[in-house]
Design an enzyme around this catalytic site. Sequence first.
Site, PDB file in Angstrom:
ATOM      1  N   LYS A  73       0.823  -1.223   0.000  1.00 11.85           N
ATOM      2  CA  LYS A  73       0.000   0.000   0.000  1.00 11.85           C
ATOM      3  C   LYS A  73       0.854   1.268   0.000  1.00 11.85           C
ATOM      4  O   LYS A  73       0.464   2.282  -0.588  1.00 11.85           O
ATOM      5  CB  LYS A  73      -0.962  -0.001   1.192  1.00 11.85           C
ATOM      6  CG  LYS A  73      -2.070  -1.029   1.044  1.00 11.85           C
ATOM      7  CD  LYS A  73      -3.054  -0.985   2.201  1.00 11.85           C
ATOM      8  CE  LYS A  73      -4.039  -2.138   2.097  1.00 11.85           C
ATOM      9  NZ  LYS A  73      -5.021  -2.163   3.183  1.00 11.85           N
ATOM     10  N   ASN A  78      -5.002   1.930  -1.457  1.00 18.97           N
ATOM     11  CA  ASN A  78      -5.498   0.558  -1.673  1.00 18.97           C
ATOM     12  C   ASN A  78      -6.318   0.461  -2.951  1.00 18.97           C
ATOM     13  O   ASN A  78      -6.800  -0.623  -3.284  1.00 18.97           O
ATOM     14  CB  ASN A  78      -6.323   0.080  -0.470  1.00 18.97           C
ATOM     15  CG  ASN A  78      -7.726   0.656  -0.454  1.00 18.97           C
ATOM     16  OD1 ASN A  78      -7.973   1.719  -1.026  1.00 18.97           O
ATOM     17  ND2 ASN A  78      -8.637  -0.019   0.213  1.00 18.97           N
TER      18      ASN A  78
HETATM   19  P1  NDP Z   1       1.103  -3.267   9.567  1.00 16.89           P
HETATM   20  O1  NDP Z   1       2.081  -4.357   9.393  1.00 16.89           O
HETATM   21  O2  NDP Z   1       1.287  -1.983   8.827  1.00 16.89           O
HETATM   22  O3  NDP Z   1       1.009  -2.881  11.147  1.00 16.89           O
HETATM   23  C1  NDP Z   1       0.924  -3.886  12.104  1.00 16.89           C
HETATM   24  C2  NDP Z   1       0.575  -3.270  13.466  1.00 16.89           C
HETATM   25  O4  NDP Z   1       0.331  -4.344  14.376  1.00 16.89           O
HETATM   26  C3  NDP Z   1       1.687  -2.425  14.084  1.00 16.89           C
HETATM   27  O5  NDP Z   1       1.097  -1.356  14.781  1.00 16.89           O
HETATM   28  C4  NDP Z   1       2.364  -3.419  15.043  1.00 16.89           C
HETATM   29  O6  NDP Z   1       2.979  -2.780  16.164  1.00 16.89           O
HETATM   30  C5  NDP Z   1       1.161  -4.192  15.523  1.00 16.89           C
HETATM   31  N1  NDP Z   1       1.504  -5.531  16.031  1.00 16.89           N
HETATM   32  C6  NDP Z   1       1.869  -6.626  15.301  1.00 16.89           C
HETATM   33  N2  NDP Z   1       2.057  -7.687  16.112  1.00 16.89           N
HETATM   34  C7  NDP Z   1       1.815  -7.258  17.378  1.00 16.89           C
HETATM   35  C8  NDP Z   1       1.832  -7.895  18.655  1.00 16.89           C
HETATM   36  N3  NDP Z   1       2.154  -9.181  18.791  1.00 16.89           N
HETATM   37  N4  NDP Z   1       1.515  -7.160  19.744  1.00 16.89           N
HETATM   38  C9  NDP Z   1       1.186  -5.845  19.615  1.00 16.89           C
HETATM   39  N5  NDP Z   1       1.141  -5.185  18.426  1.00 16.89           N
HETATM   40  C10 NDP Z   1       1.447  -5.900  17.329  1.00 16.89           C
HETATM   41  O7  NDP Z   1      -0.325  -3.917   9.218  1.00 16.89           O
HETATM   42  P2  NDP Z   1      -1.645  -3.155   8.740  1.00 16.89           P
HETATM   43  O8  NDP Z   1      -1.808  -1.947   9.576  1.00 16.89           O
HETATM   44  O9  NDP Z   1      -1.643  -2.987   7.270  1.00 16.89           O
HETATM   45  O10 NDP Z   1      -2.795  -4.235   9.057  1.00 16.89           O
HETATM   46  C11 NDP Z   1      -3.188  -4.490  10.383  1.00 16.89           C
HETATM   47  C12 NDP Z   1      -4.274  -5.558  10.396  1.00 16.89           C
HETATM   48  O11 NDP Z   1      -5.490  -5.042   9.861  1.00 16.89           O
HETATM   49  C13 NDP Z   1      -3.911  -6.794   9.565  1.00 16.89           C
HETATM   50  O12 NDP Z   1      -4.234  -7.934  10.301  1.00 16.89           O
HETATM   51  C14 NDP Z   1      -4.787  -6.672   8.337  1.00 16.89           C
HETATM   52  O13 NDP Z   1      -5.131  -7.936   7.814  1.00 16.89           O
HETATM   53  C15 NDP Z   1      -6.016  -5.948   8.896  1.00 16.89           C
HETATM   54  N6  NDP Z   1      -6.744  -5.185   7.866  1.00 16.89           N
HETATM   55  C16 NDP Z   1      -8.048  -5.519   7.607  1.00 16.89           C
HETATM   56  C17 NDP Z   1      -8.767  -4.839   6.636  1.00 16.89           C
HETATM   57  C18 NDP Z   1     -10.193  -5.202   6.374  1.00 16.89           C
HETATM   58  O14 NDP Z   1     -10.741  -4.770   5.331  1.00 16.89           O
HETATM   59  N7  NDP Z   1     -10.847  -5.963   7.239  1.00 16.89           N
HETATM   60  C19 NDP Z   1      -8.160  -3.747   5.845  1.00 16.89           C
HETATM   61  C20 NDP Z   1      -6.782  -3.454   6.229  1.00 16.89           C
HETATM   62  C21 NDP Z   1      -6.122  -4.173   7.194  1.00 16.89           C
HETATM   63  P3  NDP Z   1       4.512  -2.269  16.090  1.00 16.89           P
HETATM   64  O15 NDP Z   1       4.485  -0.933  15.392  1.00 16.89           O
HETATM   65  O16 NDP Z   1       4.920  -2.177  17.504  1.00 16.89           O
HETATM   66  O17 NDP Z   1       5.289  -3.299  15.304  1.00 16.89           O
END
Ligand code: NDP
Length: 276
Positions: free
Chosen positions: A66, A87
């Site tokens: 994205k 997106n």
């Molecule tokens: P990113 O990889 O950009 O961000 C991931 C985020 O999750 C970060 O803030 C990260 O924190 C946090 N994170 C990951 N693992 C952990 C953990 N074990 N404990 C705490 N925090 C954690 O992903 P996206 O933002 O693009 O996507 C996030 C979710 O949203 C995904 O699961 C995706 O599938 C879902 N999504 C669903 C959509 C829908 O239409 N339903 C649309 C878009 C996304 P840190 O910064 O500390 O690493």
Amino acid sequence: MTDRYAVIGNPVAHSKSPLIHARFARDTGQDIAYEAVFSALDDFERVVERFRAAGGRGMNVTLPFKHRAFALCSVHSERAQHARAVNTLVLEPDAIRGDNTDGVGLVRDLAVNLGCALSGKRILLMGAGGASYGVCGPLLDEGPAALVVANRTVSKAVELCEHFRRVYGRAAALLAPAGYDALGGRAFDVVINATSAGLAGDMPALPGSVFAEGALGYEMLYGRTTPFMTLAARAGAECADGLGMLVEQAAESFFVWRGVRPQTRGVIAALRAGRS
Ligand code: NDP
């Protein structure tokens, strides 16, 4: 002639977007074909170019492209600029236009499908990745009483809040960044999990006390019960997953491309029942 669209991602085989758009096309009488296109990590820009050169009219972009899609576009919608991520690509002969429909998808699912009006509500948004950037602006537009962004890496929540204060001006005074350990003693009406922790069967260290009485716990992932949903249910909150958001963001992309807004309720129901 049938217009071609696609979703591009890595991985992409699991994507429900081809099913959803095929159903939208059938319901609205639009003559489109929609496929899933895999891209190697270092090949995204070339794959988009090839699809455009072959007559492709638009693409949805999913993980992990994205931000690169944002960089590839020569024209951005306001909501794509706010999200700093794209997106939805509109492929034209002389330009690639970028939009972001994730935020409007989430807000429609909350406000319309789940009947959860956000005006005056205290919202906790967990995560500071691409999804949180996509939804922050549309959440602020709904006029919540507070919007707190919590993230494991607190500096990223700080950066996100600074970005939205810059682009939103006064409305973004509602934003406050926090780590999960700072949430004890605070309660929210809507708690949105925009982290990817659930993919690994994990969740951030969230105190159950964050769910106010009658709160809604919204998990952006779909198709599974995550630890976040279990915590929310134990705390007495209502629970929803991100399937409705997925369909609503797709409907907005369809509208951007075709100028026709498909009905979503039947599509969501069919996907939940495994009928699509
Ligand atoms: P990113 O990889 O950009 O961000 C991931 C985020 O999750 C970060 O803030 C990260 O924190 C946090 N994170 C990951 N693992 C952990 C953990 N074990 N404990 C705490 N925090 C954690 O992903 P996206 O933002 O693009 O996507 C996030 C979710 O949203 C995904 O699961 C995706 O599938 C879902 N999504 C669903 C959509 C829908 O239409 N339903 C649309 C878009 C996304 P840190 O910064 O500390 O690493």
